[in-house]
Design an enzyme around this catalytic site. Sequence first.
Site, short mmCIF file in Angstrom:
data_model
loop_
_atom_site.label_atom_id
_atom_site.label_comp_id
_atom_site.label_asym_id
_atom_site.label_seq_id
_atom_site.Cartn_x
_atom_site.Cartn_y
_atom_site.Cartn_z
N GLU A 22 -1.01 4.15 -0.21
CA GLU A 22 -2.09 4.98 -0.03
C GLU A 22 -2.40 5.14 1.36
O GLU A 22 -1.70 5.67 2.14
CB GLU A 22 -3.35 4.54 -0.85
CG GLU A 22 -4.43 5.72 -1.06
CD GLU A 22 -5.73 5.36 -0.87
OE1 GLU A 22 -6.40 6.33 -0.74
OE2 GLU A 22 -5.92 4.45 -0.44
N ASP A 68 0.93 -1.37 0.03
CA ASP A 68 -0.11 0.04 -0.15
C ASP A 68 0.94 1.25 0.11
O ASP A 68 1.49 1.44 0.86
CB ASP A 68 -0.84 0.16 1.16
CG ASP A 68 -1.93 1.20 1.12
OD1 ASP A 68 -2.21 1.56 -0.10
OD2 ASP A 68 -2.72 1.42 2.04
N ASP A 71 -13.79 4.01 4.09
CA ASP A 71 -13.80 5.12 3.40
C ASP A 71 -15.21 5.38 2.88
O ASP A 71 -15.56 6.64 2.75
CB ASP A 71 -12.99 5.31 2.09
CG ASP A 71 -11.73 5.94 2.23
OD1 ASP A 71 -11.72 7.02 2.67
OD2 ASP A 71 -10.53 5.13 2.20
N ASP A 121 -6.42 3.40 9.95
CA ASP A 121 -5.82 4.24 8.71
C ASP A 121 -6.31 5.60 8.46
O ASP A 121 -7.49 6.04 9.30
CB ASP A 121 -5.54 3.42 7.68
CG ASP A 121 -6.88 2.82 7.05
OD1 ASP A 121 -8.03 3.33 7.45
OD2 ASP A 121 -6.73 1.93 6.14
N ARG A 173 -1.03 -0.71 -4.39
CA ARG A 173 -2.04 0.18 -4.39
C ARG A 173 -1.42 1.66 -4.49
O ARG A 173 -0.60 1.79 -3.60
CB ARG A 173 -3.15 0.18 -2.94
CG ARG A 173 -4.18 1.26 -3.06
CD ARG A 173 -5.23 1.10 -2.13
NE ARG A 173 -4.67 1.25 -0.94
CZ ARG A 173 -5.77 1.00 0.29
NH1 ARG A 173 -7.05 1.17 0.09
NH2 ARG A 173 -5.48 1.11 1.56
N GLU A 199 -15.52 2.25 -2.96
CA GLU A 199 -15.55 2.97 -1.50
C GLU A 199 -15.72 4.40 -1.74
O GLU A 199 -15.75 5.15 -0.64
CB GLU A 199 -14.16 2.96 -1.09
CG GLU A 199 -12.89 3.79 -1.72
CD GLU A 199 -11.68 3.46 -1.34
OE1 GLU A 199 -11.48 2.85 -0.35
OE2 GLU A 199 -10.56 4.06 -1.94
#
Length: 848
Positions: free
Chosen positions: A311, A309, A497, A677, A378, A469
């Site tokens: 992000e 990830d 999200d 996160d 990602r 999302e």
Amino acid sequence: GARRAAPPPQERAPTMMKLTVGRGHRAATTVARRLAHVPAAAAGRLRVDDKLKAFVDDELLPGTGVAPSKFWDGLSSILEDMAPRNRALLDRRDELQAQLDAWHRANPGTPDPTAYAALLESSGYLAPAAPPFEVCSQHVDPELALVAGPQLVCPVDNARFIVNAANARWGSLLDAIYGTDVLPGDRAGAYKPERGAAAFGVAHSLLDERFPLEGEATWSDVTALSVAMRDGGAASLQLSLASGGEASLRDGAQFVGFLPGVPTARSVLLGKNGLHVELQVDRSHRIGATHAAGIKDVQVESALSAICDMEDSACTVDAADKIVAYGNWLGLMRGELSVPMSKGGKEVLREMNGDRTWTSAAGPGSVTLPGRALLLCRNVGLHMYTDAVMLGSEEVPEGIVDAMVTAAAAMHDLQGNSRVTNSKTGSVYIVKPKMHGPEEGAFTAELFSRVEGELGLPLHTLKVGVMDEERRTSLNLRQMMAATKERLFFINTGFLDRTGDEIHTSMEAGPMMLKADLKGAPWYSNYEESNVDCGVALKLVGKGQIGKGMWAAPDDMAKMVRDKGAQLAAGASTAWVPSPTAATLHALHYHATSVKEVQGGMAARAAEIASRASSQAAGLMTIPLLPAGGKSLSADAIQRDLDNNAQGLLGYVVRWVGQGVGCSKVPDFDNVQLMEDRATLRISSQHIANWLHHGVVNEEQVLETVKRMAAVVDKQNLGERGYKPLAPSFDGPEWHAALELIFKGRDIPNGYTEETLSRWRRVRKAMEEVEEVEQLFSKDAGGGKDELKKPAPEAKSPQALRRGRTLERAPPTPLPPFLAPRSTTLASTGDVGGWDQWLLRRWGGSER
């Protein structure tokens, strides 16, 4: 690169920006930057951070066949064409949000369904129906297309975490049972033989359920595992029992392979629903010596895939951070990433595991299975901009740079330059988050085509995973899938999200439900169901994954084992887990439930699936508002929700801004460890902003709560290395970031937290650099002169260069002209003032 939306050119000032936010307008940057102060290298028409350019030219590209000039010219060409369109897509988001805001202000409360649907259609929020189509992705690895199993998500900027994630393809079931609350009792301290025996008892029961034996025999009765060879080279598994008899598997086809030994097999490989379990036998091992059959471990095929990830769980705010993330992804794609660690008092180098091979039980030959999870990457969303690469004087979309670097690194895998193979089908898997509607999906598909052309890759090498999302994507998921149908390898419900966007999109409609109640609202169940229905109806099954979201309580594995199997029963072929241990335990669900049969049954009910699409759309458009505007809520209920939101928000922000940790276990208000996160931060900040806007709470109440929760967070982090307390000064970057997310949350585009976090993280990093400068200067006792004490350079062996990257501290450079934003919400929130004023205050007004 500063991760934020770049303002239009006319909003720029020579040395600084003023924060100008408002619903319907992109936030202008507040981190000022003179290009003359930034070490940059010319690369065609681009200006690139010199260290980033050196990384690309000297580390990323050698061995790919792509010359640096080709890479940079290609990136420049893509940016010239697509950066303006990226900006136009963001403007379109703002335009639609402005229309929704105006409509809700004129029609407050729960909207009339017919009038609301008409608004969404007339504004273009609802896209026209897509012509009939099916997903037609090709060359997708079986871990995504054919076999259902757990998926890990891990920040790629943490080398130790990401190597562990890559190696999480196999995990110890005994360790997962012994070391978690799956087995009640005390698990702290030295190994306890009685707990170890109890862990074997749980493992035996699981084996009885997944791999039952003939007759009344159970795995706890087994005293030896032997392999009998038959004509033609096939083998059968023979199990000796404590009673003196023998038993076999009820389903002999579950015996897949073995490693021969004397007098019994050293390893037995079993399989169910495409996943495997290995029984490792060694009577001389300290654990094997305690087991009747000499089993020392039960290894479970666990994380079939892992998202590396860049992000939500990462923290990369500038070129230096980004090089760490890119370098780790490159190390993974070359199979060379390794990290030094201490084990049993010895220093060892943890490397990426090789594949595993057994003698085939079906006949002559062998069975080889991957030793690593299939790795996906990602990238960041369209709204992120970076100053690590500039086109003229303008920052560029970070996601475009991500796509080029991600693909170029993966070329080492595709061309066989890697020590181990990632994709066996010649594909690169890029997860694309936070897309709003099919236009952005089409933009991403075109971007991938352009990257393939510039790097010389075959068309459709780059596959896309769509994160479902954002609300506009959920309502237009079929159209999104149509826009990406040649590249699609998964659709995943990122419900965290998605909840944040649900709040922000309908911010003006009224106050939202209690946070805990949002998941029980009609939009949520329809969202989860619609995602699976689209995947099945549009023939994603067999070509990609239908994914479900994260288990957010990493210390509550017993509850996960009880509950997470429901995602498979609903039709998901993968679901996210927070750790390798969780992947091992979640794999048990895929033994118990055949996802292939579940999805096959759904496909046979195609007419039923089609018939519920309209009701799902209506459910998705049902806004989760508080009844009667929240007037029925007690003061205690309101304060409890506010406390919970404020504590979670602060607990995450202090680590992100203060320590550069993008994802970690954060204790909640009740000291329950939760995996946090930026998605969870988005929910908390937007929920408070919504209640504040509609008068459920007031500014003074919020500020009092945040200060009170700051003391709680400080106590929870007591003794944490590098922690910067919030109280009693309430004046650090962490504090001001938290206040900005709350008091400006209504105006932040889409409620995204990245711009605020990144800007304040850069302030914190600059403050740390000042502190390093101060530590390097010391008075010479003899001459009384200031001396700069330079640290000795670290030796770099070839082995060290292959290790996981960490952010190396370079010698101090001239300080960037940051100007921290002034708080305009409450006079009592404090004022950071200018960067120069901060230095003058710190250094007593001297001009040093």
